[in-house]
Design an enzyme around this catalytic site. Structure first.
Site, PDB file in Angstrom:
ATOM      1  N   HIS A 138      -9.793   1.056   4.905  1.00  9.31           N
ATOM      2  CA  HIS A 138      -8.374   1.204   5.708  1.00  9.31           C
ATOM      3  C   HIS A 138      -8.489   2.061   6.895  1.00  9.31           C
ATOM      4  O   HIS A 138      -9.518   2.809   6.774  1.00  9.31           O
ATOM      5  CB  HIS A 138      -7.284   1.780   4.524  1.00  9.31           C
ATOM      6  CG  HIS A 138      -6.090   1.742   5.181  1.00  9.31           C
ATOM      7  ND1 HIS A 138      -5.590   2.688   6.117  1.00  9.31           N
ATOM      8  CD2 HIS A 138      -5.095   1.007   5.053  1.00  9.31           C
ATOM      9  CE1 HIS A 138      -4.276   2.302   6.578  1.00  9.31           C
ATOM     10  NE2 HIS A 138      -3.813   1.309   5.771  1.00  9.31           N
ATOM     11  N   GLU A 160      -5.465  -5.181  10.649  1.00  8.00           N
ATOM     12  CA  GLU A 160      -4.639  -4.191  10.938  1.00  8.00           C
ATOM     13  C   GLU A 160      -4.753  -3.437  11.979  1.00  8.00           C
ATOM     14  O   GLU A 160      -5.501  -2.785  11.995  1.00  8.00           O
ATOM     15  CB  GLU A 160      -4.558  -3.156   9.570  1.00  8.00           C
ATOM     16  CG  GLU A 160      -4.437  -3.960   8.094  1.00  8.00           C
ATOM     17  CD  GLU A 160      -3.650  -2.799   7.337  1.00  8.00           C
ATOM     18  OE1 GLU A 160      -2.537  -3.173   6.949  1.00  8.00           O
ATOM     19  OE2 GLU A 160      -4.394  -1.725   6.997  1.00  8.00           O
ATOM     20  N   SER A 189       3.455  -2.503  10.313  1.00  5.76           N
ATOM     21  CA  SER A 189       4.709  -2.356  10.355  1.00  5.76           C
ATOM     22  C   SER A 189       5.413  -3.772  10.118  1.00  5.76           C
ATOM     23  O   SER A 189       6.405  -4.150  10.899  1.00  5.76           O
ATOM     24  CB  SER A 189       5.214  -2.095  11.920  1.00  5.76           C
ATOM     25  OG  SER A 189       4.632  -0.797  12.223  1.00  5.76           O
ATOM     26  N   GLY A 219       2.352   2.095  10.875  1.00  7.77           N
ATOM     27  CA  GLY A 219       3.143   3.312  10.515  1.00  7.77           C
ATOM     28  C   GLY A 219       3.876   3.596  11.793  1.00  7.77           C
ATOM     29  O   GLY A 219       4.560   4.675  12.070  1.00  7.77           O
ATOM     30  N   LYS A 243       0.084   4.211  -0.499  1.00 10.53           N
ATOM     31  CA  LYS A 243      -0.537   5.295   0.466  1.00 10.53           C
ATOM     32  C   LYS A 243      -0.376   6.542  -0.742  1.00 10.53           C
ATOM     33  O   LYS A 243      -0.243   6.514  -1.722  1.00 10.53           O
ATOM     34  CB  LYS A 243      -0.065   5.859   1.755  1.00 10.53           C
ATOM     35  CG  LYS A 243      -0.117   4.489   2.565  1.00 10.53           C
ATOM     36  CD  LYS A 243      -0.036   4.776   4.049  1.00 10.53           C
ATOM     37  CE  LYS A 243       0.170   3.534   4.762  1.00 10.53           C
ATOM     38  NZ  LYS A 243       0.045   3.586   6.284  1.00 10.53           N
ATOM     39  N   GLU A 260      -7.100   4.437   7.996  1.00 13.19           N
ATOM     40  CA  GLU A 260      -6.817   5.943   7.797  1.00 13.19           C
ATOM     41  C   GLU A 260      -7.947   6.633   6.843  1.00 13.19           C
ATOM     42  O   GLU A 260      -8.277   7.474   7.149  1.00 13.19           O
ATOM     43  CB  GLU A 260      -5.558   5.989   6.726  1.00 13.19           C
ATOM     44  CG  GLU A 260      -4.307   5.839   7.689  1.00 13.19           C
ATOM     45  CD  GLU A 260      -3.078   5.305   6.961  1.00 13.19           C
ATOM     46  OE1 GLU A 260      -3.052   5.569   5.587  1.00 13.19           O
ATOM     47  OE2 GLU A 260      -1.891   4.745   7.562  1.00 13.19           O
ATOM     48  N   ASN A 291       0.938  -1.114   0.004  1.00  9.15           N
ATOM     49  CA  ASN A 291      -0.070  -0.048  -0.057  1.00  9.15           C
ATOM     50  C   ASN A 291       0.913   1.273  -0.055  1.00  9.15           C
ATOM     51  O   ASN A 291       1.503   1.486   1.071  1.00  9.15           O
ATOM     52  CB  ASN A 291      -0.945  -0.074   1.209  1.00  9.15           C
ATOM     53  CG  ASN A 291      -1.807   1.190   1.315  1.00  9.15           C
ATOM     54  OD1 ASN A 291      -1.832   2.023   0.461  1.00  9.15           O
ATOM     55  ND2 ASN A 291      -2.169   1.171   2.642  1.00  9.15           N
TER      56      ASN A 291
HETATM   57  C1  PEP Z   1      -0.912  -0.078   6.035  1.00  7.48           C
HETATM   58  O1  PEP Z   1      -0.979   1.176   5.880  1.00  7.48           O
HETATM   59  O2  PEP Z   1      -1.625  -0.756   5.574  1.00  7.48           O
HETATM   60  C2  PEP Z   1       0.172  -0.493   6.798  1.00  7.48           C
HETATM   61  C3  PEP Z   1       0.270  -1.744   7.312  1.00  7.48           C
HETATM   62  O3  PEP Z   1       1.190   0.547   7.118  1.00  7.48           O
HETATM   63  P1  PEP Z   1       2.731  -0.027   7.734  1.00  7.48           P
HETATM   64  O4  PEP Z   1       3.314  -1.172   7.113  1.00  7.48           O
HETATM   65  O5  PEP Z   1       3.353   1.369   7.302  1.00  7.48           O
HETATM   66  O6  PEP Z   1       2.468  -0.065   9.028  1.00  7.48           O
END
Ligand code: PEP
Length: 255
Positions: A95, A167, A212, A173, A11, A97, A9
């Protein structure tokens, strides 16, 4: 059998030149990967450029969001027909976000999931608890509500085509990854929820972990029996790291 799925992703990252270069490097690195599926989700503006770079490769194209309607007066939105036309096979929906910053609700996610399926896009439906919810012992309750609202009105045949991404918001992040055991507990829970509605079809649904994920934690995560792949944010912007994640070991079949 569940084929492991690794999704990057990107973003809101990737001007055209960067997006093309990243896609080309992922394509090269993923060429010899067997027994797993890889997809990247660039920003909307880079989908067409990345599609060209990925043409005839094993790397699939995903979008990061979509509206449920095919067309209409929805300024700033992108429709499933548009995603199909540009070559997307997957679309990330709900997601955290989107939920956190843009007010997406479970009801909206449900409409998007139905629309994606109707347009032959594979929805990657994101669920997960906040830190506050985890610390107050509400993880399974929160995830149950999100999964039920997004998916459980679907028929079993439709559920078979969905990908779920667990998630935890506190791991996205932040550099703070869920332990494989924490993730496995929730993944198993989600599969059992799906089983209530869809019976043995639940064994075919891929449940990804996101939060992460890095080259140094992927192998342990992928040892868990209900973790069928990962949704990768930050590390997917580094082709070498992303390809290493996609090359997790040991490879094994999931039934
Ligand atoms: C995500 O945005 O779906 C995500 C898992 O981000 P990160 O790997 O940076 O934690």
């Amino acid at each position: 059998m569940r084929i492991p799925l690794i999704v990057g992703n990107w973003k809101m990252h990737g001007l055209l030149a960067e997006a093309r270069a990243l896609a080309a490097a992922v394509r090269a690195g993923a060429e010899t990967l067997n027994g797993r599926e890889v997809a990247v989700a660039p920003p909307f503006t880079a989908l067409a450029a990345v599609r060209e770079v990925l043409q005839d490769s094993a790397v699939a194209l995903a979008a990061q969001n979509m509206h449920w309607e095919e067309r209409g007066a929805f300024t700033g939105e992108v429709s499933p027909l548009m995603l199909r036309e540009v070559g997307c096979q997957f679309v990330i929906l709900g997601h955290s976000e989107r939920r956190q910053y843009f007010g997406e609700t479970d009801a909206m996610v449900e409409q998007k999931v139905r629309s994606a399926l109707a347009h032959e896009l594979v929805p990657i439906v994101c669920v997960g608890e906040t830190l506050k919810e985890r610390e107050s012992g509400q993880t399974l309750e929160v995830v149950t509500t999100q999964v039920r609202r997004a998916l459980l009105a679907l028929e079993a045949a439709a559920i078979r085509r969905v990908v779920v991404a667990y998630e935890p918001v506190w791991a996205i992040g932040t550099g703070r990854v869920a332990t494989p055991q924490q993730a496995q507990e929730v993944h198993r829970w989600i599969r059992n929820l799906l089983r209530e509605k869809a019976g043995e079809v639940a064994a075919e649904v891929r449940i990804l972990y996101g939060g992460s994920v890095k080259p140094d934690n992927i192998d342990d995560l992928m040892k868990e029996p209900d973790i069928d792949g990962v949704l990768v944010g930050g590390a997917s912007l580094d082709a070498q790291a992303f390809v290493r994640i996609a090359r997790f070991s040991p490879a094994r079949e999931r039934e």
